[in-house]
Write an enzyme that holds these catalytic residues in place. Structure first.
Site, PDB file in Angstrom:
ATOM      1  N   LYS A  29     -17.871  11.383   9.055  1.00  0.00           N
ATOM      2  CA  LYS A  29     -18.932  12.445  10.061  1.00  0.00           C
ATOM      3  C   LYS A  29     -19.366  12.425  11.180  1.00  0.00           C
ATOM      4  O   LYS A  29     -20.042  13.244  12.298  1.00  0.00           O
ATOM      5  CB  LYS A  29     -19.711  12.462   8.292  1.00  0.00           C
ATOM      6  CG  LYS A  29     -19.967  13.818   8.679  1.00  0.00           C
ATOM      7  CD  LYS A  29     -21.129  14.404   7.232  1.00  0.00           C
ATOM      8  CE  LYS A  29     -19.841  14.580   6.217  1.00  0.00           C
ATOM      9  NZ  LYS A  29     -20.686  14.609   4.970  1.00  0.00           N
ATOM     10  N   ARG A  98     -26.554  12.987   4.552  1.00  0.00           N
ATOM     11  CA  ARG A  98     -25.392  11.961   4.074  1.00  0.00           C
ATOM     12  C   ARG A  98     -24.955  11.572   4.081  1.00  0.00           C
ATOM     13  O   ARG A  98     -24.727  10.992   5.319  1.00  0.00           O
ATOM     14  CB  ARG A  98     -25.199  14.051   4.893  1.00  0.00           C
ATOM     15  CG  ARG A  98     -25.209  15.356   4.643  1.00  0.00           C
ATOM     16  CD  ARG A  98     -24.480  16.134   5.746  1.00  0.00           C
ATOM     17  NE  ARG A  98     -25.072  17.188   5.477  1.00  0.00           N
ATOM     18  CZ  ARG A  98     -24.781  18.431   4.677  1.00  0.00           C
ATOM     19  NH1 ARG A  98     -23.255  18.465   4.202  1.00  0.00           N
ATOM     20  NH2 ARG A  98     -25.355  19.853   4.881  1.00  0.00           N
ATOM     21  N   GLY A 107     -15.914  13.231  -1.933  1.00  0.00           N
ATOM     22  CA  GLY A 107     -17.118  13.781  -3.139  1.00  0.00           C
ATOM     23  C   GLY A 107     -17.790  11.555  -3.660  1.00  0.00           C
ATOM     24  O   GLY A 107     -17.778  12.383  -5.044  1.00  0.00           O
ATOM     25  N   MET A 109     -19.271   9.831  -2.468  1.00  0.00           N
ATOM     26  CA  MET A 109     -20.705   9.239  -2.567  1.00  0.00           C
ATOM     27  C   MET A 109     -21.992   9.818  -1.784  1.00  0.00           C
ATOM     28  O   MET A 109     -20.948  11.818  -2.094  1.00  0.00           O
ATOM     29  CB  MET A 109     -20.080   8.223  -1.021  1.00  0.00           C
ATOM     30  CG  MET A 109     -19.707   7.335  -0.628  1.00  0.00           C
ATOM     31  SD  MET A 109     -19.931   6.357   0.450  1.00  0.00           S
ATOM     32  CE  MET A 109     -19.081   7.027   1.650  1.00  0.00           C
ATOM     33  N   ARG A 343     -13.681  17.520  11.094  1.00  0.00           N
ATOM     34  CA  ARG A 343     -12.193  15.554  11.374  1.00  0.00           C
ATOM     35  C   ARG A 343     -11.438  16.154  11.320  1.00  0.00           C
ATOM     36  O   ARG A 343     -10.889  17.496  10.779  1.00  0.00           O
ATOM     37  CB  ARG A 343     -12.963  14.612   9.847  1.00  0.00           C
ATOM     38  CG  ARG A 343     -12.239  15.994   8.576  1.00  0.00           C
ATOM     39  CD  ARG A 343     -12.671  15.313   7.560  1.00  0.00           C
ATOM     40  NE  ARG A 343     -12.564  16.040   6.280  1.00  0.00           N
ATOM     41  CZ  ARG A 343     -13.135  15.852   4.996  1.00  0.00           C
ATOM     42  NH1 ARG A 343     -13.652  14.997   4.527  1.00  0.00           N
ATOM     43  NH2 ARG A 343     -12.812  16.660   4.316  1.00  0.00           N
ATOM     44  N   HIS A 459     -12.650  19.799  -5.665  1.00  0.00           N
ATOM     45  CA  HIS A 459     -12.353  18.309  -5.505  1.00  0.00           C
ATOM     46  C   HIS A 459     -11.336  18.327  -5.703  1.00  0.00           C
ATOM     47  O   HIS A 459     -10.729  17.145  -5.073  1.00  0.00           O
ATOM     48  CB  HIS A 459     -13.196  18.036  -6.527  1.00  0.00           C
ATOM     49  CG  HIS A 459     -13.585  16.202  -6.690  1.00  0.00           C
ATOM     50  ND1 HIS A 459     -12.635  16.486  -8.051  1.00  0.00           N
ATOM     51  CD2 HIS A 459     -13.738  15.172  -6.229  1.00  0.00           C
ATOM     52  CE1 HIS A 459     -12.795  14.778  -7.953  1.00  0.00           C
ATOM     53  NE2 HIS A 459     -13.948  14.492  -6.755  1.00  0.00           N
ATOM     54  N   SER A 786      19.089 -14.128   5.158  1.00  0.00           N
ATOM     55  CA  SER A 786      18.857 -12.456   4.580  1.00  0.00           C
ATOM     56  C   SER A 786      17.775 -13.058   3.600  1.00  0.00           C
ATOM     57  O   SER A 786      18.047 -14.347   2.878  1.00  0.00           O
ATOM     58  CB  SER A 786      20.127 -12.040   3.521  1.00  0.00           C
ATOM     59  OG  SER A 786      19.568 -11.024   3.723  1.00  0.00           O
ATOM     60  N   CYS A 854      16.459  -8.784   2.155  1.00  0.00           N
ATOM     61  CA  CYS A 854      17.149  -7.822   1.599  1.00  0.00           C
ATOM     62  C   CYS A 854      16.288  -7.967   0.312  1.00  0.00           C
ATOM     63  O   CYS A 854      16.641  -7.165  -0.526  1.00  0.00           O
ATOM     64  CB  CYS A 854      18.502  -8.605   1.912  1.00  0.00           C
ATOM     65  SG  CYS A 854      18.783 -10.237   0.248  1.00  0.00           S
ATOM     66  N   TYR A 874      17.663  -6.792  11.092  1.00  0.00           N
ATOM     67  CA  TYR A 874      17.914  -5.120  10.273  1.00  0.00           C
ATOM     68  C   TYR A 874      17.400  -5.503   8.855  1.00  0.00           C
ATOM     69  O   TYR A 874      16.886  -6.841   8.055  1.00  0.00           O
ATOM     70  CB  TYR A 874      19.079  -4.638  10.130  1.00  0.00           C
ATOM     71  CG  TYR A 874      19.944  -6.166   9.029  1.00  0.00           C
ATOM     72  CD1 TYR A 874      19.224  -6.589   7.390  1.00  0.00           C
ATOM     73  CD2 TYR A 874      20.149  -7.434   9.360  1.00  0.00           C
ATOM     74  CE1 TYR A 874      20.049  -6.525   6.713  1.00  0.00           C
ATOM     75  CE2 TYR A 874      21.156  -8.309   9.072  1.00  0.00           C
ATOM     76  CZ  TYR A 874      20.895  -8.978   7.151  1.00  0.00           C
ATOM     77  OH  TYR A 874      22.039  -9.056   6.313  1.00  0.00           O
TER      78      TYR A 874
HETATM   79  C1  PEP Z   1      15.385 -12.008  -3.908  1.00  0.00           C
HETATM   80  O1  PEP Z   1      15.612 -12.196  -4.282  1.00  0.00           O
HETATM   81  O2  PEP Z   1      14.760 -11.303  -2.403  1.00  0.00           O
HETATM   82  C2  PEP Z   1      17.007 -10.890  -3.767  1.00  0.00           C
HETATM   83  C3  PEP Z   1      17.242 -10.051  -2.714  1.00  0.00           C
HETATM   84  O3  PEP Z   1      17.500 -11.333  -5.175  1.00  0.00           O
HETATM   85  P1  PEP Z   1      17.040 -11.089  -5.896  1.00  0.00           P
HETATM   86  O4  PEP Z   1      16.747 -10.078  -5.835  1.00  0.00           O
HETATM   87  O5  PEP Z   1      18.421 -10.678  -6.324  1.00  0.00           O
HETATM   88  O6  PEP Z   1      16.830 -11.959  -6.634  1.00  0.00           O
END
Ligand code: PEP
Ligand code: MG
Length: 902
Positions: A29, A98, A107, A109, A343, A459, A786, A854, A874
């Site tokens: 503000k 304020r 709202g 504070m 803002r 609010h 991975s 993953c 990835y």
């Molecule tokens: C993990 O452990 O991050 C994984 C992808 O394998 P899971 O979740 O199947 O153990």
């Protein structure tokens, strides 16, 4: 205005000294009031006490040295500029005090208006306002009420009751019917209430009022509701709030005065136009609290054309200056417009995308900036389903679509009940006349919020939008009776426990549960809406921004899928391969019996038979997936979980056997099963016989899977397709484990593949801390890594991933040990460090090593930024998170790699 500083450290800034980039120091503000002042817009003069002063106060329990003197100097300068003195009996300067933190906390504070009024200056104010006694006494009673509640913790209801009492005696419901005498009487009543609760008279010294109000604003940073809001919104707890001391301007001076709020575009849909609410003859808090119903801002054109025109031109100027949607608060004092706040405005997810697209069209921002201004959480929200309405459902009321989404649930009327039922797993709709900051717990617990009062800026509306919760506000056909726990609408009564549905986009309210349908954004991702040929601004904006994100990102996005259907959907959502195909799901259903035979096999022959029976089934699974992912990499993980997961639970089996024995039945088979389950029982199965350990202990198991993968790939390629299998070994902790599996797998692959053009990569998950720490060695035997960040988090913290979140994480979050569960967003310092070490050492040992993730973190926005920064190739996530990951990977690239457009 020049102010003499009395201490080295500067704690107070005049509005003319700040700017919009000083939010850390001046709060949002204060920084924006300074910015508007410097733009030459009509801002009432004032000054800002910094967040550093607040931090110092909260740390020591007293104002830092020098603060009082600096306030004094700035106050004197303000008085000189205004030609009035604070609390002067003849012609008083009045100020508002304020709060204003770096991040908006609507709202949460405190604010105290009309500071400087006392028994003498109230008379001066009346004279100054043209002998308007009513106005002066109304202002005074507001000061006592706000000061009492905020600064001295006098229960607010006592003041409300006293006001109701005066109105009742007068036979009216409307504040405006009270005259000066009524209000003078009310001031007396308020003073008594104040004295009763505080043991002292209402302070008559203006400077004391000011100091106490500033202190109360500092302290409101740690009020329970503010703490809760910060936790919910992930705002750091140590920022503190700034305090703005602003010359009062009055919207309650008569019909030619008023107050309002406005947005430069529709914060719900992003549509261009004039959106706001105006309330004549009122002060600011009346609008935000939704106490009296407002009129649309457009009506101001009729009421006060010149202020309206000026406001519109200021709004256009602000948009151009901030290059974004702005929201503003303003007051008109006797035909003179004053800007009280601006803002960059909060908006819904849909509006965020639409506005970003519009601003690109208007040449105010480029596509990189547009991408920066939306986020994955918003995109995820847009992928929620919407109501599927047919004639069977008729709306019983229509309010304001204050925060979009479709929510059905059981009606509750109190925050406490909302929390109770939500804890039982019920979906609830919190129904209130209007919400206030004390309802925050209930709002968090509820699926949706319905109020009968208040506009788009009430609010309920502001907080719900911030939380991404469905909200319908101002549905005034609904008559809410909280004590009786019911509401009536269209001649019907709805009580606690009944189910209703609310549509936060259209503002419609339905009785019963309305079925839902998929969002247009999902339909677009599914490929059934052509963005170039549809007249839906949201889909067009999403398409445009996603296309840019895809052009910028360095991270590829794969999916976790283990059926052909999931693989196909993920591919439509933009997945560029499968990063994790969990094979264990393929061992369930009617194949369970084969698995049981495999596990129970005593002789080699029996085991081989079971494996031989499983082989063609597995091959068919993989063929389907390879076909769906034609030409894209598919990482198939060899079986991972402990085998007893495929067997009946020990206790249940033991009871069955005992009961059957009691009945004299033949239980030989069950007994054998029970014995096997007992034999395989583990105290810590997640740290037991699973992953690569299974492959090393059960002869032929991994071999069968490897063969099925290779045969499926060859079959697909022979049929003219393209298969790119990657075999992934789970739970490896030492390179020797991987080498053993690899040696056997390579033999099988060579035998199956022969001279067909199929390349099969072999790699490993990095999900055991030891694997991360010996990644250089492991990379010698792996073509890819991975990161299994689920197990890596489990083992790095020693947190059982199946138990701890429900068991005690609430306490860890409360204590601030972490701000978010490390299973949800990667713990960059610990688990992330393991990822970084493994990536660096793995690549050093094998330069072409492919790196992905993953675990669940692959679809979490913050984690995606981290994986980008570490330089993975990835991320892989569930099909529905694929668009979110694509967007965030694009944002990460734009944010870290600079703004060169590709
Ligand atoms: C993990 O452990 O991050 C994984 C992808 O394998 P899971 O979740 O199947 O153990
Ligand atoms: Mg794992």
């Amino acid at each position: 205005m020049a102010a003499q500083e009395t201490d080295d450290h500067k704690y107070v800034y005049d509005f003319s000294e700040g700017n919009k980039d000083l939010k850390d120091l001046l709060g949002g503000k204060g920084a924006n009031l300074a910015e508007m002042t410097n733009l030459g817009l009509p801002v009432p003069p004032g000054f800002t006490i910094t967040t550093e002063a607040c931090q110092a106060y909260l740390a020591t329990g007293r104002e830092p040295d020098g603060l009082a003197g600096q306030i004094e100097a700035h106050l004197r300068a303000l008085e000189r500029e205004m030609g009035k003195r604070l609390g002067d009996p003849g012609d008083p300067l009045l100020v508002s005090v304020r709060s204003g933190a770096k991040f908006s906390m609507p709202g949460m504070m405190e604010t105290v208006l009309n500071v400087g009024l006392n028994d003498q200056s109230v008379v001066g104010l009346a004279a100054q306002a043209g002998q308007n006694d009513r106005f002066a006494w109304d202002s005074y009673r507001r000061l006592i009420q706000m000061f009492g509640k905020t600064v001295c913790e006098v229960p607010g209801e006592e003041f409300e009751h006293a006001l109701d009492e005066v109105k009742r005696a007068k036979g009216t419901h409307n504040d405006l019917d009270l005259d000066a005498d009524d209000l003078r009487g009310l001031v007396d009543a308020y003073k008594k209430i104040f004295a009763k609760h505080t043991g002292r008279e209402f302070p008559q010294q203006p400077r004391e009022q000011l100091d106490l109000a500033i202190r109360a604003v500092f302290e409101s940073w740690n009020a329970e509701r503010a703490v809760l809001y910060r936790r919910q919104e992930r705002i750091p707890a140590d920022l503190g709030t700034a305090v703005n001391v602003v010359t009062m301007v009055f919207g309650n001076l008569g019909p030619d005065s008023g107050t309002g709020v406005a947005f430069t575009r529709d914060p719900g849909s992003g549509a261009q136009g004039i959106y706001g609410d105006y309330l004549a003859n009122a002060q600011g808090e009346d609008v935000v609290a939704g106490i009296r119903n407002t009129v649309p801002l457009q009506d101001l054109e009729r009421l006060d054309k010149s202020s309206y025109d000026e406001l519109l031109s200021i709004m256009a100027r602000l948009e151009e200056h901030y290059r974004d949607l702005c929201d503003i608060e303003f007051t008109i004092e006797r035909g003179k417009l004053w800007m009280l706040q601006t803002r960059v405005g909060k908006r819904t997810a849909a509006a965020a995308f639409v506005i970003a697209g519009q601003l690109v069209d208007e040449g105010l921002i480029d596509l990189n900036e547009a991408l920066h201004r939306v986020n994955g959480a918003q995109l995820a929200q847009l992928m929620f389903p919407r109501f599927q309405l047919d004639h069977e459902f008729e709306a019983v009321a229509t309010g304001i679509g204050a925060s979009p989404g479709a929510a059905s649930g059981t009606v509750v009327f109190t925050s406490a009940r909302a929390v109770e039922l939500a804890a039982e797993g019920k979906s609830v709709i919190l129904v209130r006349r209007e919400t206030n900051p004390d309802d925050l717990n209930g709002m968090i617990a509820a699926q949706g919020i319905l109020t009968s009062r208040g506009g788009k800026t009430s609010h309920a509306a502001v907080v719900a939008r911030g939380m991404g919760k469905t909200c319908v506000s101002g549905a005034d056909e609904i008559d809410v009776n909280v004590p009786a726990k019911r509401f009536t609408v269209a001649g019907r009564t709805v009580g606690e426990g009944d189910v209703i549905s609310i549509d936060g986009t259209t503002g419609k309210v339905y009785l019963g549960e309305v079925p839902v349908m998929p969002s247009e954004v999902v339909q677009y991702f599914e490929g059934s809406l052509d963005p170039e040929h549809i007249d839906n601004p949201l889909v067009r904006a999403v398409h445009r921004i996603m296309t840019h994100a895809d052009g910028r990102r360095r991270l590829a996005v794969r999916t976790n899928a283990d059926t052909g259907a999931d693989a196909a959907r993920a591919r439509r959502f933009g997945a560029e391969g499968i990063g994790l195909c969990r094979t264990e799901h393929m061992f369930l259903g009617d194949r369970r019996e084969l698995v049981e035979r495999l596990i129970l096999a005593r002789a080699e022959g029996e085991r081989d038979e079971a494996l031989a029976a499983l082989l063609p089934l597995q091959r068919a699974d993989f063929e389907e997936i390879f076909r769906e992912m034609d030409g894209l990499p598919v990482t198939v993980r060899l079986i991972d979980p402990p085998l007893h997961e495929f067997l009946p639970p020990l206790e249940q089996l033991a009871v069955n056997v005992a009961v059957a024995q009691e009945r004299g039945e033949d239980v030989a088979k069950e007994e054998a099963l029970l014995a096997a389950v007992r034999r395989m029982h583990e105290e810590n199965p997640m740290l037991g016989l699973r992953g690569v350990r299974l492959g090393l202990v059960i002869p032929g198991l991994f071999a069968m899977q490897v063969r099925a993968i290779a045969e499926a790939a060859v079959a697909v390629v022979r049929a003219g397709g393209r298969a790119c299998p990657e075999i992934m070994v789970p739970l490896v902790g030492a390179v020797q484990e991987l080498e053993t599996v690899r040696a056997e797998a390579e033999k099988i692959i060579a035998e199956v593949v022969g001279d067909s053009a199929v390349e099969v990569l072999i790699g490993t998950m990095i999900e055991v801390p030891r694997a991360a720490l010996t990644a250089g060695q492991i990379a010698e035997a792996a073509e890819f890594f991975s990161f299994g960040t689920n197990d890596l988090t489990q083992m790095a913290w020693g947190f059982s991933r199946d138990d701890v979140e429900g068991a005690f994480f609430w306490r860890y979050l409360e204590l601030g040990i972490f701000g978010i569960s490390p299973f949800e967003s990667i713990d960059t310092d610990g688990v992330g460090r393991l990822v970084r070490i493994a990536a660096e050492e793995g690549r050093a040992a094998r330069p072409g090593l492919k790196l992905g993730v993953c675990g669940e973190h692959g679809g979490d926005p913050d984690s995606v930024h981290f994986f980008h920064e570490v330089g993975l190739d990835y991320v892989s996530c569930s099909p529905f998170r694929v668009p979110v990951a694509r967007l965030e990977a694009g944002r990460a690239a734009v944010e870290t790699d600079g703004s060169d457009s590709r």
